[in-house]
Design an enzyme around this catalytic site. Structure first.
Site, PDB file in Angstrom:
ATOM      1  CB  SER A 672      -0.970  -0.042   1.189  1.00 38.47           C
ATOM      2  OG  SER A 672      -2.028   0.869   1.005  1.00 38.47           O
ATOM      3  CG  ASP A 767      -5.958  -2.541  -4.751  1.00 41.28           C
ATOM      4  OD1 ASP A 767      -6.790  -2.087  -3.937  1.00 41.28           O
ATOM      5  OD2 ASP A 767      -4.744  -2.274  -4.710  1.00 41.28           O
ATOM      6  CG  HIS A 801      -5.300  -2.508  -0.860  1.00 40.71           C
ATOM      7  ND1 HIS A 801      -4.540  -1.929  -1.856  1.00 40.71           N
ATOM      8  CD2 HIS A 801      -4.837  -1.997   0.306  1.00 40.71           C
ATOM      9  CE1 HIS A 801      -3.662  -1.095  -1.314  1.00 40.71           C
ATOM     10  NE2 HIS A 801      -3.821  -1.119  -0.003  1.00 40.71           N
TER      11      HIS A 801
END
Length: 862
Positions: A672, A767, A801
């Site tokens: 991330s 995602d 994600h």
């Protein structure tokens, strides 16, 4: 004696003291009424006995696992009732069985009808305190003496100090049978009247001696204690280093009876007794529960043990009906005190209707006896049946607690402890304990976790059920609690095969949290009842504990079997060292052995604090790993407005200087927001050989990046008006981030073409946090445009994600720190779980290939 009547003890007449036996009688007349008797003599020559009346079934058989006692020392179905209900003819007598070398010998017999009828059959149960191969060594060193018990085999084994109020070998040697090196030491080594003070230094010597034993593999020791010994255990945990786990049983929260000294200085004053508050009963025994002064009174605060200073874990065990003192209130005081100091290093259990003397199971229940310190008979409290059940539960709980918090190799220990006596004791110990814990559970159904119920977090287990009816439909359930106390659960319906067996590696779930053949589905489908919760498991010292159970039918049927899977984040021998050097705040994980090992810097995502999970698991695979916090940890600011690359440069230099590191350059792993930080580290700093970028951005996001006091990259921001709300209450943020290729945002792009090392770009096809697949495409195109081929990429369709080490609960949505609201992370659970398995393997292979250490040497060590 009748030649036709047969009394059998199964599976063998010889067993360990803490193991149950099945008592069966055959050859009786149909429905014949008989009296079953048990008799044993303790070490002081006192005879203890019990009796119970039973009625045979239509086949002339009695099975104490099945049939109820109609009258006698107990009533109802109590498989081990004849043992725990044994009493002496004389009041206030405790059953003395403290020496380990001789077995506890119980003679069972069957007699005609009720009363003193003719004996029909007899059998002797030899209940050993020491299993085959366990060694016993008397010890007298310095200021302490005791007895050391060591399991068979080379080890390493976890170490436990058994603090007995008065010397007893029973508990220590029984723990040694389970795979612990145990040193039994008496707290009151002298006559009570001669003890004017106690010195913690003497017990510290015992701890040091234990840690020096060649078979001990745990870094610290555990302590088990009861009554007066329990406050000494608290003091050791609070004042002496090296104590990792303390079992406190029916003790006090304050230092009792005599002052406590350490390093020639008095550290705790004594909490005393008001004898005017002793209550004499008609039995001749007294109740002393309210005689001990209140440790919370201002004048007694100097006696309170400062448990908040302890670094190790506590297991507080109390009996609801303890009449010796108010152990429940003392536990509540300590729990409140620990919470007030921000500590969560404890767990507690309270057993209703149990009394003070909680010991290893299946010994005679003691309602009253002469108090060793008071010198007069006291009532201990408790109801016999409930007390006996509590001892079974407690003994199992203690072993689980010590195994969970003393860092030794579980699979190695488990393999070494299949105790047998001359080959005729085939004991399924876990199955018997499970049945004792849950009287309503089927004794035929067995739930197994293979190859072991204890494993690393990222390792699969095979879940198998046997003993069901042919084609029986059952519900499998899993349940776990995260570090914030949130409960996660899952369930799935299965149908047994023709042999009454279920194998999750083979058989499909018919309905529930998932469908189809999913060997680890019960784990990755765990979900909280409350929406938008992510499973928090960031600390490496405690395992991820999952309870797996089998239930009748579909829905809320009765439990048939249960097993506990302890999933450790740190492999055996991995060291954990908190780092607070210069500006660095983090934790360093180092594999066992001399090395050399490749080095990895773990940059976890934005959100403050520190996550140890990924780093400790990588260290378990042969990497020296430093995980660092960016803010919100230790003495770091709670929030930041900018990030300085110099901090990460300092972390890399620290990592490279570690003695065990053999790679010339380091690897970096990210996810991330930290993905763009990893890109910047690789692009601006020397010494980075391999970078793993997981679902990040190609530009510097959210916060500006500085290096050498100058801003090198502005922040790519997001447009909150482009967040898409959903009915679940969570938002989709994939289109909220500004386009990094827009002219006004190009300055935020990380110049990855400057990097000398290699990249592994990992993207999820679904995602919903941002367009990570699009960012990968941008970076690949940029590198190719600059004539670079130092990259590889992989995209996992159907994954969301949060790609993490495998077999943790899938997270569909949770609170996003930057967005200030819940966000949908995307992904389909089954595809996401499969992607994590593939990704984790890919990450390790990438680092092993591109960090220049001798791969064969590393592989040999792990």
């Amino acid at each position: 004696m009748s030649s036709q009547v047969r009394l059998r003890l199964l599976p063998s007449a010889r067993c360990l003291f803490d193991e149950p036996v099945q008592v069966k009688v055959s050859g009786l007349r149909s429905r014949q009424v008989v009296t079953m008797r048990a008799r044993a003599t303790d070490e002081r020559g006192v005879v203890f006995s019990s009796s119970a009346t039973y009625r045979a079934d239509g086949s002339g058989e009695i099975d104490l696992d099945r049939d109820p006692s109609l009258s006698g020392s107990y009533v109802g179905v109590e498989p081990m009732g004849l043992l725990w209900s044994m009493r002496a003819d004389t009041l206030h007598t405790y059953f003395y069985k403290n020496k380990a070398l001789q077995p506890h010998v119980v003679t069972f017999s069957v007699h005609e009808e009720e009363g003193e009828g003719r004996m029909l059959a007899e059998a002797t149960n030899e209940r050993f305190l020491m299993g085959d191969g366990v060694s016993r060594l008397p010890v007298k060193r310095g200021n302490f003496q005791g007895v050391l018990f060591t399991p068979p085999g080379e080890g390493p084994f976890p170490a436990v100090l058994d603090l007995c109020t008065f010397m007893s070998e029973k508990r220590a040697c029984l723990l040694a049978n389970k795979g612990f090196v145990v040193l039994a030491v008496a707290v009151c080594a002298e006559k009570p009247d001669d003890i004017k003070e106690m010195h913690l230094d003497h017990f510290e010597e015992a701890v040091d001696f234990l840690q020096q034993q060649p078979k001990v593999g745990s870094k610290g020791v555990g302590i088990i204690s009861r009554s007066k010994g329990a406050d000494i255990a608290l003091s050791l945990a609070a004042f002496v280093p090296g104590v990792e786990a303390v079992v406190w049983i029916n003790g006090c929260s304050a230092n009792v009876a005599v002052p406590l000294y350490y390093k020639r200085r008095r550290i705790l004053s004594p909490l005393l007794v008001d004898f005017s508050k002793v209550i004499l009963t008609e039995s001749g025994a007294s109740i002393i529960k309210h005689a001990v002064h209140n440790p919370l009174a201002e004048e007694n605060e100097g006696s309170l043990v400062p448990v908040e200073r302890a670094e190790g874990r506590f297991l507080f065990v109390v009996s609801e009906d303890d009449l010796n003192w108010d152990s429940r209130a003392y536990m509540d005081d300590m729990v409140e005190r620990l919470k007030r100091h921000g500590k969560d290093n404890f767990e507690s259990v309270c057993y209703p209707r149990a009394g003070h003397i909680l010991e290893p199971p299946y010994g005679p229940y003691c309602p009253s006896a002469t108090h060793g310190l008071m010198r007069f008979p006291v009532l201990w409290g408790g109801e016999p049946k409930a007390h006996a059940a509590a001892e079974v539960l407690m003994w199992k709980k203690i072993q689980e607690f010590l195994r969970a918090h003393l860092s030794c190799d579980a699979t190695q220990n488990k393999a070494k402890f299949s105790i047998s006596f001359h080959g005729d004791l085939a004991r399924l110990e876990e199955s018997h304990l499970r049945d004792a814990d849950n009287p309503e559970m089927s004794s035929q159904v067995r739930l197994r976790l293979l190859p072991s119920a204890r494993c690393l977090f990222d390792e699969p287990v095979q879940v198998k059920v046997s003993g069901l009816r042919s084609r029986q439909v059952v519900t499998m359930r899993a349940r776990s609690t995260d570090e914030k106390g949130v409960v996660f659960s899952s369930s799935a319906t299965y149908r047994a095969d023709g042999n009454g067996e279920i194998d999750l590696a083979r058989d499909p779930s018919l309905s529930g949290s998932y469908v189809g053949a999913e060997p680890m589905g019960l784990l990755w489908s765990l979900a909280a009842d409350t929406a938008h919760k992510r499973f928090q498991k960031n600390r490496s010292l405690n395992p991820h504990v999952v309870k797996i159970s089998v239930h009748e039918g579909e829905g809320e049927g009765g439990m048939l079997a249960e097993a506990t899977n302890e999933r450790f984040l740190m492999g055996h021998g991995v060291s954990r060292s908190p780092v607070k050097e210069g500006n660095i705040r983090g934790v360093l994980f180092t594999p066992p052995g001399e090395g050399p090992f490749p080095a990895v810097l773990d940059l976890y995502t934005l959100g403050g604090g520190l996550s140890e999970k990924r780093a400790s698991l990588l260290a378990s695979r042969g990497f020296v790993v430093l995980t660092v916090a960016l803010y919100g940890h230790d003495d770091m600011p709670k929030n930041v407005k900018e990030i300085h690359l110099d901090y990460l440069e300092e972390a890399i230099e620290f990592l490279r200087k570690q003695d065990e590191v053999g790679s010339k350059r380091v690897g970096v792993i990210s996810i991330s927001k930290s993905g763009d930080l990893a890109l910047s580290v690789a692009s601006y700093l020397p010494g980075v050989a391999a970078t793993v970028w997981i679902n990040g951005c190609s530009a510097n996001t959210v916060l500006p990046l500085y290096y050498k006091k100058s801003q090198i990259l502005p922040a790519l921001m997001f447009d909150s008006s482009k967040l898409v709300s959903t009915e679940s209450g969570a938002s989709i943020s994939i289109h909220a981030m500004h386009n990094p290729l827009a002219e006004e945002n190009k300055a935020t792009l990380v110049p990855i073409e400057q990097a000398e090392g290699r990249f592994l770009f990992v993207a999820s096809g679904d995602d919903l946090n941002w367009d990570s697949k699009g960012y990968v495409d941008m970076m690949v195109e940029r590198l190719k445009r600059h004539g670079k081929d130092n990259f590889e990429s992989v995209c996992y369709p159907g994954a969301g994600h949060y790609l993490e080490p495998p077999y943790g609960p899938y997270c569909s949505s949770s609170f996003h720190g930057a967005a200030g609201r819940p966000i949908l992370w995307g992904g389909e659970p089954r595809s996401h779980a499969a992607a994590e398995v593939l990704m984790w393997k890919k990450v390790q292979e990438f680092f092993q290939t591109h960090l220049s250490c001798d791969a064969t040497q590393i592989k040999a060590k792990f």
